[in-house]
Scaffold this active site. Structure first.
Site, PDB file in Angstrom:
ATOM      1  N   TYR A 128     -56.107  72.661  -1.572  1.00 43.79           N
ATOM      2  CA  TYR A 128     -56.975  71.477  -1.560  1.00 43.79           C
ATOM      3  C   TYR A 128     -56.862  70.768  -0.208  1.00 43.79           C
ATOM      4  O   TYR A 128     -56.208  71.270   0.714  1.00 43.79           O
ATOM      5  CB  TYR A 128     -56.628  70.570  -2.743  1.00 43.79           C
ATOM      6  CG  TYR A 128     -56.862  71.264  -4.074  1.00 43.79           C
ATOM      7  CD1 TYR A 128     -58.147  71.704  -4.419  1.00 43.79           C
ATOM      8  CD2 TYR A 128     -55.826  71.516  -4.958  1.00 43.79           C
ATOM      9  CE1 TYR A 128     -58.379  72.369  -5.622  1.00 43.79           C
ATOM     10  CE2 TYR A 128     -56.049  72.185  -6.165  1.00 43.79           C
ATOM     11  CZ  TYR A 128     -57.325  72.607  -6.484  1.00 43.79           C
ATOM     12  OH  TYR A 128     -57.561  73.273  -7.665  1.00 43.79           O
TER      13      TYR A 128
ATOM     14  N   GLY B 105     -44.304  73.153 -17.053  1.00 42.21           N
ATOM     15  CA  GLY B 105     -45.743  72.945 -17.234  1.00 42.21           C
ATOM     16  C   GLY B 105     -46.264  73.573 -18.516  1.00 42.21           C
ATOM     17  O   GLY B 105     -46.266  72.954 -19.579  1.00 42.21           O
ATOM     18  N   ARG B 106     -46.676  74.838 -18.439  1.00 41.27           N
ATOM     19  CA  ARG B 106     -47.330  75.448 -19.595  1.00 41.27           C
ATOM     20  C   ARG B 106     -46.420  75.523 -20.805  1.00 41.27           C
ATOM     21  O   ARG B 106     -46.908  75.440 -21.950  1.00 41.27           O
ATOM     22  CB  ARG B 106     -47.859  76.841 -19.207  1.00 41.27           C
ATOM     23  CG  ARG B 106     -49.101  76.736 -18.324  1.00 41.27           C
ATOM     24  CD  ARG B 106     -49.382  78.019 -17.605  1.00 41.27           C
ATOM     25  NE  ARG B 106     -48.325  78.318 -16.646  1.00 41.27           N
ATOM     26  CZ  ARG B 106     -48.288  79.418 -15.894  1.00 41.27           C
ATOM     27  NH1 ARG B 106     -49.262  80.303 -16.005  1.00 41.27           N
ATOM     28  NH2 ARG B 106     -47.300  79.610 -15.036  1.00 41.27           N
TER      29      ARG B 106
HETATM   30  C1  LIG Z   1     -53.851  72.933 -17.401  1.00 43.38           C
HETATM   31  C2  LIG Z   1     -53.194  72.869 -16.058  1.00 43.38           C
HETATM   32  C3  LIG Z   1     -53.603  71.897 -15.148  1.00 43.38           C
HETATM   33  C4  LIG Z   1     -52.973  71.776 -13.898  1.00 43.38           C
HETATM   34  N1  LIG Z   1     -53.329  70.751 -13.066  1.00 43.38           N
HETATM   35  C5  LIG Z   1     -52.626  70.555 -11.927  1.00 43.38           C
HETATM   36  C6  LIG Z   1     -52.838  69.384 -11.155  1.00 43.38           C
HETATM   37  O1  LIG Z   1     -53.617  68.483 -11.502  1.00 43.38           O
HETATM   38  N2  LIG Z   1     -52.138  69.285  -9.980  1.00 43.38           N
HETATM   39  C7  LIG Z   1     -51.234  70.228  -9.579  1.00 43.38           C
HETATM   40  O2  LIG Z   1     -50.626  70.096  -8.523  1.00 43.38           O
HETATM   41  N3  LIG Z   1     -50.984  71.315 -10.340  1.00 43.38           N
HETATM   42  C8  LIG Z   1     -51.631  71.478 -11.502  1.00 43.38           C
HETATM   43  N4  LIG Z   1     -51.309  72.529 -12.322  1.00 43.38           N
HETATM   44  C9  LIG Z   1     -50.162  73.389 -11.977  1.00 43.38           C
HETATM   45  C10 LIG Z   1     -48.891  72.926 -12.733  1.00 43.38           C
HETATM   46  O3  LIG Z   1     -48.505  71.627 -12.314  1.00 43.38           O
HETATM   47  C11 LIG Z   1     -47.713  73.900 -12.491  1.00 43.38           C
HETATM   48  O4  LIG Z   1     -47.388  73.899 -11.142  1.00 43.38           O
HETATM   49  C12 LIG Z   1     -48.053  75.323 -12.929  1.00 43.38           C
HETATM   50  O5  LIG Z   1     -48.619  75.334 -14.220  1.00 43.38           O
HETATM   51  C13 LIG Z   1     -46.829  76.261 -12.884  1.00 43.38           C
HETATM   52  O6  LIG Z   1     -45.811  75.799 -13.744  1.00 43.38           O
HETATM   53  P1  LIG Z   1     -45.590  76.456 -15.243  1.00 43.38           P
HETATM   54  O7  LIG Z   1     -45.366  77.935 -15.041  1.00 43.38           O
HETATM   55  O8  LIG Z   1     -44.407  75.732 -15.785  1.00 43.38           O
HETATM   56  O9  LIG Z   1     -46.852  76.194 -16.007  1.00 43.38           O
HETATM   57  C14 LIG Z   1     -51.947  72.681 -13.546  1.00 43.38           C
HETATM   58  C15 LIG Z   1     -51.561  73.674 -14.464  1.00 43.38           C
HETATM   59  C16 LIG Z   1     -52.148  73.758 -15.697  1.00 43.38           C
HETATM   60  C17 LIG Z   1     -51.668  74.795 -16.672  1.00 43.38           C
END
Ligand SMILES: Cc1cc2nc3c(=O)[nH]c(=O)nc-3n(C[C@H](O)[C@H](O)[C@H](O)COP(=O)(O)O)c2cc1C
Length: 390
Positions: free
Chosen positions: A188, A330-331
């Site tokens: 971004y 996150g997820r």
């Molecule tokens: C539904 C969703 C929305 C996300 N929105 C953002 C966001 O607004 N800003 C950001 O930096 N990362 C965003 N991410 C990335 C997460 O913050 C995180 O870095 C990513 O899911 C990896 O972590 P995890 O494996 O624990 O899910 C998003 C991820 C998901 C799944």
């Protein structure tokens, strides 16, 4: 294991986090004209009630042009302070600290939601400010052949944008947020300035590495002017983007940002091209943790690890190995909003329900005392463990 790092408090500036578990920013695609809805209350509220120390609200845009989709949250006007304040109050009532990520989608603005194909939006009559929403970027270079060529920002527009981030920080403070995170990752706008793939400017914001770092540095300075000294400031970086920017550059940037008032680097990756760094490699648990470890060691700054951190003992080990100071889930927290409570149980933390509200923590505690705990060890072929019956 009863003494854990995961459940030990951490103070950053004047804010104490009750544990090291962070809900990272996760876009909800559910705002209406930039305003939060009840969905945001429900979403953030359940994570806060589940016991996380810090809940970070999704990327909230510092100007209208920066919105990624139709459902982005906005903070480009004072009219957003009050409704965001309602969200803050609700999360704090659940005994969690609350952060907000400030963002701008740059050349990836005006797109569909991911489940609609993650591609540029087509013009429709419902979008009444199509021209105002034109994607902008450091240079007129498209993200890929699927994406439109953005309009290159004029030099004065870059300076105006720096101020827009500062104003957004002022509003975030007025709304009551405890922690601010700047979104410098995932391809971004801020990342577009950092990368020589997307930044080919000939003014002081392009060219050398230092010049490409100028935008985020000035944004940090503007934000710190408005963001109180007692409140922590995080920056999310794509520490590795597989397109010329890597851990060494990230550590150098962190070294510049730390004396400007940045406390934590949130270590993510990818996004400047459509090829994520993990593609082509084995995708495994903790895949971004080495990036966090690198930045922490080389820039002497606190870091947050994120990415496929799923299990409590996995999170604890990352902290014990000194690879990060905070753990973002996150997820997996989408899957289990009570993840912190679950992790506390599995790690054998004393008082595993003290992180959650008594409305349900009390009842789980009394059940636990009677030997019907939720730990796997008390469940043997469907029978109670006789040794645990009180
Ligand atoms: C539904 C969703 C929305 C996300 N929105 C953002 C966001 O607004 N800003 C950001 O930096 N990362 C965003 N991410 C990335 C997460 O913050 C995180 O870095 C990513 O899911 C990896 O972590 P995890 O494996 O624990 O899910 C998003 C991820 C998901 C799944």
């Amino acid at each position: 294991m009863s003494e854990t790092l995961l459940f030990s408090p951490l103070s950053i500036r004047g804010v104490e986090l009750k544990n090291r578990i962070v809900v990272p920013p996760m876009h909800q695609y559910s705002a209406i004209k930039g305003f939060p809805t009840d969905w945001h209350l429900m979403n953030a509220g359940k994570f806060a009630a589940g016991g996380a120390g810090l809940v970070v609200v999704e990327s909230t845009k510092v100007e209208r042009r920066g919105c990624g989709t139709v459902g982005d949250l906005g903070i480009w006007d004072d009219k957003f302070i009050e409704p965001l304040g309602r969200l803050v109050k609700f999360i704090k009532q659940q005994n969690a600290a609350v952060g907000i990520q400030l963002g701008h989608s740059g050349r990836k603005a005006r797109a569909t939601r991911p489940w609609e194909g993650d591609r540029p939006l087509q013009r429709t009559p419902e979008i009444d400010d199509w021209e105002e929403w034109t994607p902008v970027a450091p240079s007129a270079i498209a993200h890929s052949e699927k994406w439109p060529v953005p309009r290159a920002l004029e030099r004065q527009e870059v300076k105006d944008l720096v101020q827009a981030w500062g104003e957004a920080a002022r509003r975030a403070d007025a709304a009551g947020f405890d922690v601010l995170e700047l979104h410098g990752a995932h391809g971004y706008l801020v990342h577009e300035f950092l990368s020589e793939k997307s930044n080919q400017r000939s003014d002081e914001y392009g060219g050398s590495e230092l010049n490409r770092m100028r935008f985020i540095t000035e944004v940090t300075e503007a934000v710190r002017m408005h963001w109180p000294a007692h409140k922590p400031l995080f920056v999310r970086l794509s520490v590795e983007d597989n397109a010329g920017w890597g851990p060494e550059q990230s550590a150098r940037l962190a070294t510049i940002l730390k004396p400007k008032g940045v406390d934590v680097i949130d270590c993510s990756s990818g996004g400047i091209t459509d090829v994520a760094p993990i593609l082509g490699k084995e995708i495994k648990y903790s895949y971004q943790v080495p990036l966090s470890e690198y930045v922490k060691r080389h820039a002497d700054i606190m870091t947050m690890a994120v990415g496929l951190i799923i299990h409590g003992d996995q999170a604890e080990q990352i902290l014990r190995d000194g690879q990060a100071d905070l753990i973002a889930v996150g997820r997996e927290i989408l899957n289990n909003p009570n993840w912190p409570m679950d992790a506390a149980l599995k790690l054998g933390v004393e008082g595993p329900f003290r992180n959650v509200p008594p409305q349900f923590g009390y009842w789980l505690g009394t059940r636990d005392k009677r030997g019907f705990g939720t730990q796997p060890s008390t469940f043997q072929n469907g029978l109670r463990d006789p040794g645990k019956v009180s």
